[in-house]
Design a protein around this motif. Sequence first.
Motif, short mmCIF file in Angstrom:
data_model
loop_
_atom_site.label_atom_id
_atom_site.label_comp_id
_atom_site.label_asym_id
_atom_site.label_seq_id
_atom_site.Cartn_x
_atom_site.Cartn_y
_atom_site.Cartn_z
N ASP A 1 39.41 23.63 42.06
CA ASP A 1 39.89 24.04 43.39
C ASP A 1 41.39 23.79 43.55
O ASP A 1 42.13 24.64 44.02
N TYR B 1 41.17 29.63 36.85
CA TYR B 1 39.84 30.21 36.66
C TYR B 1 39.21 29.58 35.42
O TYR B 1 39.71 29.76 34.32
N TRP C 1 31.17 26.62 34.85
CA TRP C 1 30.50 26.66 36.16
C TRP C 1 28.98 26.57 36.03
O TRP C 1 28.32 25.93 36.84
N GLN D 1 31.67 30.75 42.07
CA GLN D 1 32.92 30.76 41.29
C GLN D 1 32.85 31.75 40.13
O GLN D 1 33.86 32.34 39.74
N ARG E 1 33.61 34.93 41.71
CA ARG E 1 35.05 34.95 42.01
C ARG E 1 35.86 35.36 40.77
O ARG E 1 36.80 36.15 40.86
#
Length: 201
Positions: free
Chosen positions: A35, A40, A46, A68, A71
């Motif tokens: 964050d 990325y 993840w 994520q 994202r």
Amino acid sequence: MPEFYKTQRQFINCVEFLENKEWELAVDSLIELADETEHYFSEEFWLGLADSADKMDLTEKVNYCRKQIKRNEEDIKSKTPFGWTTIKFDDTHFQHHISEKLKEEWATERREKDKVQALITKEGVHLKSHGRSGFLYITDNGKIAEVEFELGMNGLIIYFNSLTNWSLPTKQTLTADEKQKIKIDINNWATKTKNAIEFDD
């Protein structure tokens, strides 16, 4: 995890939490790392965090980790490989951090392909080409240094600035004198083999 992150506060905290078996805080630290950097991280990163959170019944964190992945797909329109992270500057410019472990695996594969072990007793400079790029392997007293090159407009561009170590048989830092001698060896080899070269320094 790429080396870039290993000095970050959240990564250091995560290691400490893992040592103390504080699993939830370790997961929190890695989420916070991603964050705060706004980099990325890979799908595997993840999924691993989501799986850990799931085992602890942390539903909110499981959902966050899965979001994520979505994202990544929406923002960078590609999959960041395992062991990599991606930094997005704009829609066409990206930078990557890659783990040292992966780089070392690639280097090992390349050395096998280039039959580098056979060069360890052959003093001198040896060129191994991979299309428009490749490596010069410089052997001196049973040690090998590796210098990357690519084919430029006027000959070989030698990426000499990035040379800091002997690679084989073990990784050892080069002294200033050793680096200077390698440069002389490359120049002599270029003259002898009529290879036009330019150093990047």
